[in-house]
Design a protein around this motif. Structure first.
Motif, PDB file in Angstrom:
ATOM      1  N   ASP A   1       7.275   0.919  -6.210  1.00 44.60           N
ATOM      2  CA  ASP A   1       6.257   0.429  -5.296  1.00 44.60           C
ATOM      3  C   ASP A   1       6.864  -0.650  -4.400  1.00 44.60           C
ATOM      4  O   ASP A   1       7.766  -1.379  -4.812  1.00 44.60           O
TER       5      ASP A   1
ATOM      6  N   ASN B   1      10.956  -1.195   6.098  1.00 44.49           N
ATOM      7  CA  ASN B   1      10.762  -0.312   7.252  1.00 44.49           C
ATOM      8  C   ASN B   1      11.887  -0.407   8.282  1.00 44.49           C
ATOM      9  O   ASN B   1      12.252   0.587   8.909  1.00 44.49           O
TER      10      ASN B   1
ATOM     11  N   PHE C   1       7.831   7.756   1.729  1.00 44.28           N
ATOM     12  CA  PHE C   1       6.805   6.737   1.533  1.00 44.28           C
ATOM     13  C   PHE C   1       5.423   7.399   1.569  1.00 44.28           C
ATOM     14  O   PHE C   1       5.127   8.179   2.480  1.00 44.28           O
ATOM     15  N   HIS C   2       4.596   7.048   0.591  1.00 45.53           N
ATOM     16  CA  HIS C   2       3.246   7.614   0.533  1.00 45.53           C
ATOM     17  C   HIS C   2       2.251   6.506   0.236  1.00 45.53           C
ATOM     18  O   HIS C   2       2.454   5.695  -0.668  1.00 45.53           O
ATOM     19  N   LYS C   3       1.163   6.467   1.001  1.00 43.52           N
ATOM     20  CA  LYS C   3       0.156   5.424   0.828  1.00 43.52           C
ATOM     21  C   LYS C   3      -0.721   5.733  -0.376  1.00 43.52           C
ATOM     22  O   LYS C   3      -1.405   6.766  -0.411  1.00 43.52           O
TER      23      LYS C   3
ATOM     24  N   SER D   1       4.777  -1.105   9.384  1.00 41.72           N
ATOM     25  CA  SER D   1       3.992  -0.487   8.310  1.00 41.72           C
ATOM     26  C   SER D   1       2.603  -0.106   8.803  1.00 41.72           C
ATOM     27  O   SER D   1       2.098   0.987   8.514  1.00 41.72           O
TER      28      SER D   1
ATOM     29  N   ASN E   1       0.812  -1.220   0.000  1.00 43.18           N
ATOM     30  CA  ASN E   1       0.000   0.000   0.000  1.00 43.18           C
ATOM     31  C   ASN E   1       0.846   1.272   0.000  1.00 43.18           C
ATOM     32  O   ASN E   1       0.298   2.365   0.128  1.00 43.18           O
ATOM     33  N   TYR E   2       2.153   1.111  -0.150  1.00 38.31           N
ATOM     34  CA  TYR E   2       3.036   2.280  -0.178  1.00 38.31           C
ATOM     35  C   TYR E   2       3.882   2.301  -1.447  1.00 38.31           C
ATOM     36  O   TYR E   2       4.396   1.271  -1.886  1.00 38.31           O
TER      37      TYR E   2
ATOM     38  N   CYS F   1       7.371   4.322  -2.872  1.00 38.11           N
ATOM     39  CA  CYS F   1       8.542   4.913  -2.232  1.00 38.11           C
ATOM     40  C   CYS F   1       9.333   5.740  -3.235  1.00 38.11           C
ATOM     41  O   CYS F   1       9.724   5.240  -4.293  1.00 38.11           O
TER      42      CYS F   1
ATOM     43  N   ALA G   1       1.079   3.704   9.258  1.00 41.65           N
ATOM     44  CA  ALA G   1      -0.146   4.098   8.560  1.00 41.65           C
ATOM     45  C   ALA G   1      -1.171   4.696   9.512  1.00 41.65           C
ATOM     46  O   ALA G   1      -1.995   5.532   9.122  1.00 41.65           O
TER      47      ALA G   1
ATOM     48  N   ASN H   1      -0.417   8.468   6.939  1.00 37.61           N
ATOM     49  CA  ASN H   1      -0.336   7.727   5.677  1.00 37.61           C
ATOM     50  C   ASN H   1       0.894   8.065   4.841  1.00 37.61           C
ATOM     51  O   ASN H   1       0.907   7.845   3.627  1.00 37.61           O
ATOM     52  N   GLN H   2       1.901   8.588   5.475  1.00 39.28           N
ATOM     53  CA  GLN H   2       3.160   8.829   4.791  1.00 39.28           C
ATOM     54  C   GLN H   2       4.267   8.999   5.838  1.00 39.28           C
ATOM     55  O   GLN H   2       4.008   9.382   6.978  1.00 39.28           O
TER      56      GLN H   2
END
Length: 501
Positions: A357, A385, A312-314, A446, A267-268, A270, A450, A294-295
């Motif tokens: 991704d 992570n 990192f962004h969801k 993770s 779901n992230y 990068c 989130a 969420n990031q």
């Protein structure tokens, strides 16, 4: 976030405290005090693992049983200088190269098949530097002290500085990691980062071109009459006694063993960047993870006057930006964050910003069949992570070679296939607990990231204007207390290589 923390604690602690060798919390000392303290210590009971001796080392509550034989450089070789077991390795990444080096130093006949070394280098640039925790560095010392020295000279030590989590908006520390105390009190090298390309070049040079076969993609294998035959994309075939799949998350060997299965999207996405900008805190901070809803954003000193960062962004997978638009989008996503984050993005050239991704796979509890097994990301790919993918692969190499050593030291001229298969199963069993815990921790991190909500969100109703006041979420102090109590034990366990030695 508290709910996630509570669930995660139950999951992880049930695994961690089953171990017989849990270490006590490291000393809680500020960075400057620790450095002054350690400079005055001498460690007569160093627990470095190069040159094993037949004794038990005791340091407080931490005990290590050293092997009764020298790990490398032993004289138990056949007349031709090669041990009877022939090892074939699919994949010339970090895990494959370290295993090849260990096998070469120990006297085995070994061959590495890599589809494209330039692609490995490209992936290395794409993924940025690799973190080598104390346990991984100790393994490298045990395998080849000279190579380990060259790696540590090329790397950048980050474990002797402040490291930890911080709030992305304010920049205030959330909690700090003590990477120094657990390492120094055990006589282990201190955590560092190193450019993947530099690491690969050192390993390739040490392994040798006669062992490493480039442009050689393993697409299939066949077990027959106690031997393993690998089949390359160009039709060439090679026979050996053991096949190790070290060919990464998209492993062909794994697909052949257990069927083709899709990887799991985290779901992230990068973004990563490398910049020559040197922030004013560079001498006191090793790396910092900035948290947001969420990031999150990771910034690390990587030496040579450069900083590496990951944003990192969801979001949904395959949502990549057009060329030239990555920095613009990042400044929109992180533009309201603290100065440290905004400056690193702003000072990075567009061409040095890359995107990928993030995927992993569910744990499997058998890594091989017969005389074929998996190693590193092929066996247990993890989210980045915790920066532990490379470290776990290096540890895998050590345990695998130890188990193969057990069957080559029985004085016979022939190693039977069932003996090899049993050795590979012992390798799995001895690695499974530690790998399972680290894999769980990476996914747990993770989820925690989130759920991070630093301020109360009043939604879009009549109280929505209160969101602008940035009222701190009541869960944050609770989460901070939890992390400060729990992390010292986790880091000691990670750094000490618990369950490996």
């Amino acid at each position: 976030m508290v709910k996630v923390l509570d669930q995660s604690f139950c999951t992880f602690s049930s695994c961690l405290y089953k171990s017989q060798n849990c270490v006590k919390n490291p000393l809680t000392i500020e960075h400057q005090q620790r450095m002054a303290f350690f400079q005055g210590l001498s460690f007569s009971n160093s627990t470095r693992f190069s040159g094993f001796t037949a004794k038990t080392v005791s340091l407080g509550s931490y005990r290590i049983r050293c092997e009764e034989r020298g790990y490398l450089g032993a004289d138990e070789e056949k007349k031709d200088g090669k041990k009877r077991v022939r090892i074939l390795i699919a994949g010339g990444g970090v895990g494959g190269l370290v295993l090849a080096l260990a096998a070469k130093k120990r006297g085995y006949e070994v061959k590495v098949f890599e589809k494209d070394l330039s692609a490995v280098r490209g992936e290395g640039q794409h993924r940025g530097p690799i973190q080598l925790l104390s346990s991984a560095l100790a393994v490298l010392e045990a395998i080849d002290e000279d190579v380990a020295r060259r790696i540590m000279e090329a790397g950048c030590v980050t474990g002797d500085r402040i490291n930890g989590l911080a709030d992305g908006i304010s920049g205030e520390w959330f909690t700090k990691f003590d990477l120094l105390t657990p390492a120094v009190t055990r006589g282990l090298p201190v955590t560092q980062v190193i450019c993947r390309i530099a690491l690969q070049d050192i390993l390739v040079s040490a392994v040798g071109q006669e062992i490493l076969s480039n442009n050689s993609k393993v697409v299939d294998f066949v077990e027959d009459s106690g031997k393993v035959k690998v089949i390359l994309e160009d039709g060439r075939q090679f026979e050996g006694d053991v096949l190790v799949g070290a060919d990464g998350i998209w492993s062909k060997v794994r697909s052949k063993l257990f069927g083709s299965q899709p990887a799991k999207y985290s779901n992230y996405t990068c973004y990563s960047g490398l910049t020559s900008f040197r922030p004013p805190y560079i001498d006191t901070v090793g790396y910092r993870v900035f948290l947001g809803a969420n990031q999150y954003f990771v910034a690390s000193d990587v030496g040579s006057g450069k900083m590496q960062w990951y944003a990192f962004h969801k979001e949904a997978p395959m949502n990549h930006d057009p060329p030239g638009d990555k920095k613009e989008r990042l400044l929109k996503l992180f533009g309201r964050w603290c100065t440290e984050v905004v400056m690193l993005i702003s000072e990075t050239p567009e061409v040095l910003i890359l995107q990928r991704d993030i995927y992993d796979r569910d744990m499997i509890y058998s890594w091989g069949v017969g005389c074929v097994t998996l190693l590193g990301d092929a066996a247990h790919p993890m989210q980045p992570n915790l920066g532990q993918g490379g470290c776990m692969a290096i540890e895998d190499c050590y345990q695998l070679i130890l188990e193969l050593d057990n069957i080559t030291e029985n004085g016979t001229d022939v190693c039977l296939p069932n003996e090899i298969a049993s050795a590979l199963k012992r390798y799995e069993e001895k690695r499974m607990f530690r790998i399972s815990v680290v894999h769980t921790m990476s996914r747990m991190a993770s989820r925690m990231l989130a759920e991070y909500r630093p301020y109360v969100d009043f939604g879009s109703g009549p109280l929505s204007h209160l969101s602008d006041w940035q009222i701190k979420h009541p869960a944050i102090p609770i989460a901070r207390v939890f992390m400060q109590a729990f992390l010292p034990q986790v880091m000691s366990w990670m750094i000490a290589g618990h369950g490996l030695w």
